[in-house]
Design an enzyme around this catalytic site. Structure first.
Site, PDB file in Angstrom:
ATOM      1  N   SER A  17       0.817  -1.213   0.000  1.00  0.00           N
ATOM      2  CA  SER A  17       0.000   0.000   0.000  1.00  0.00           C
ATOM      3  C   SER A  17       0.856   1.270   0.000  1.00  0.00           C
ATOM      4  O   SER A  17       1.867   1.358   0.702  1.00  0.00           O
ATOM      5  CB  SER A  17      -0.915   0.005   1.233  1.00  0.00           C
ATOM      6  N   LYS A  68     -13.750  -3.963   2.451  1.00  0.00           N
ATOM      7  CA  LYS A  68     -14.685  -2.868   2.192  1.00  0.00           C
ATOM      8  C   LYS A  68     -16.140  -3.287   2.349  1.00  0.00           C
ATOM      9  O   LYS A  68     -16.982  -2.464   2.726  1.00  0.00           O
ATOM     10  CB  LYS A  68     -14.442  -2.295   0.794  1.00  0.00           C
ATOM     11  N   ASP A 108     -13.735   6.620  -2.134  1.00  0.00           N
ATOM     12  CA  ASP A 108     -13.369   6.127  -3.469  1.00  0.00           C
ATOM     13  C   ASP A 108     -14.164   6.841  -4.565  1.00  0.00           C
ATOM     14  O   ASP A 108     -13.623   7.118  -5.649  1.00  0.00           O
ATOM     15  CB  ASP A 108     -13.611   4.621  -3.568  1.00  0.00           C
ATOM     16  N   GLY A 134     -16.434  -5.754  -8.325  1.00  0.00           N
ATOM     17  CA  GLY A 134     -16.171  -5.710  -6.891  1.00  0.00           C
ATOM     18  C   GLY A 134     -16.557  -4.393  -6.254  1.00  0.00           C
ATOM     19  O   GLY A 134     -17.342  -3.611  -6.801  1.00  0.00           O
TER      20      GLY A 134
END
Length: 281
Positions: A17, A68, A108, A134
């Site tokens: 990340s 998520k 997002d 997704g």
């Protein structure tokens, strides 16, 4: 609470990340010298225990896959956009002990809209295509709806695995049309916007089919390798590309605002991102 504050990115795997680079640069620019940003490899099964262990020093969590969706039933409050999308990438703890609450948010969608905006996409999108089904695909449907497209095509490897995405679309009032991924090249070529939410290399076979001209903007959320095979093929066919690192940047800027209460320093975070992605010489 005053004093040192903790934030972190959770996911599995998560060592790759770039969130620590972005958030660390933000803290430095904002003078938040006592804040620190950590990385924790957390699976879906381990997530409840991790959240239960948060104390009052925690200011926020960034979530990546596969958390998520999994986090939703573990939260006390979910902001409306995240609830509609069905995906949370930001958790904001408040208080501690018996009075602690966890609020889920989604940055997002903001990241996708802002990244496309860098390529001149600000609205009036008529034809759009999404690759994948997704959590990021669900956020993409919300972003495209904000930009004017409520009936995009969604190209999937398995229609049987698109149930969560279709339920999210129904909540948004979006009516996507499912298409098989391997047959997507002709429809991508005529789209105003294409967003690939697939892992790196997953659309490589599709990229090889892009022989003719394309006219739209491609946002490929994958950024390793950089550029992706799909991005290379898209530009070769005459299209405009936006790297997935731009979405990552803008969603992190919004996360910093939510976690610190101060505007995320876009310039400083962008500089840190570019330095982290620069090829080693």
């Amino acid at each position: 609470m005053t004093g040192p504050r903790r934030c972190a990115v959770l996911g599995h795997p998560v060592a790759h990340s770039l969130s620590p680079v972005l958030h660390g640069a933000a803290y430095a620019a904002l003078g938040l010298d006592e804040w620190r940003y950590e990385v924790h490899d957390v699976t879906e099964d381990a997530l409840p225990a991790f959240l239960d262990g948060l104390d009052g020093s925690w200011a926020g969590l960034s979530l990546t896959m596969p958390l998520k969706h999994a986090v939703l039933p573990l939260l006390d409050h979910v902001e409306p956009l995240a609830q509609v999308v069905g995906a949370v990438n930001t958790v904001l703890p408040h208080g501690e002990g018996a009075r602690r609450t966890l609020t889920g948010a989604n940055t997002d969608v903001h990241g996708i809209v802002a990244a496309l905006g860098e390529a001149g996409v600000h609205g009036d999108v008529r034809r759009a295509a999404v690759l994948g089904a997704g959590a990021t695909a669900a956020s993409t449907l919300a972003a495209l709806a904000q930009l004017g497209c409520t009936s995009p095509t969604v190209h999937v490897r398995s229609a049987a695995r698109a149930g969560s995405l279709l339920r999210a679309a129904h909540r948004m009032g979006v009516e996507p049309v499912l298409r098989p991924l391997e047959a997507g090249a002709p429809e991508l070529a005529v789209a105003d916007v294409v967003v690939s939410t697939l892992p790196a290399h997953a659309p490589d076979a599709l990229a090889a089919q892009l022989a003719g001209p394309v006219r739209g903007v491609l946002l490929d959320v994958a950024y390793d390798p950089r550029p992706t095979a799909l991005a290379v093929a898209w530009e070769r066919a005459g299209g405009t590309t936006v790297g997935g690192e731009r979405m990552l940047l803008h969603q992190a800027v919004e996360q910093v605002r939510l976690m610190t209460g101060r505007p995320g320093p876009l310039g400083a975070m962008d500089d840190a991102l570019q330095a982290a992605l620069a090829p080693v010489r």
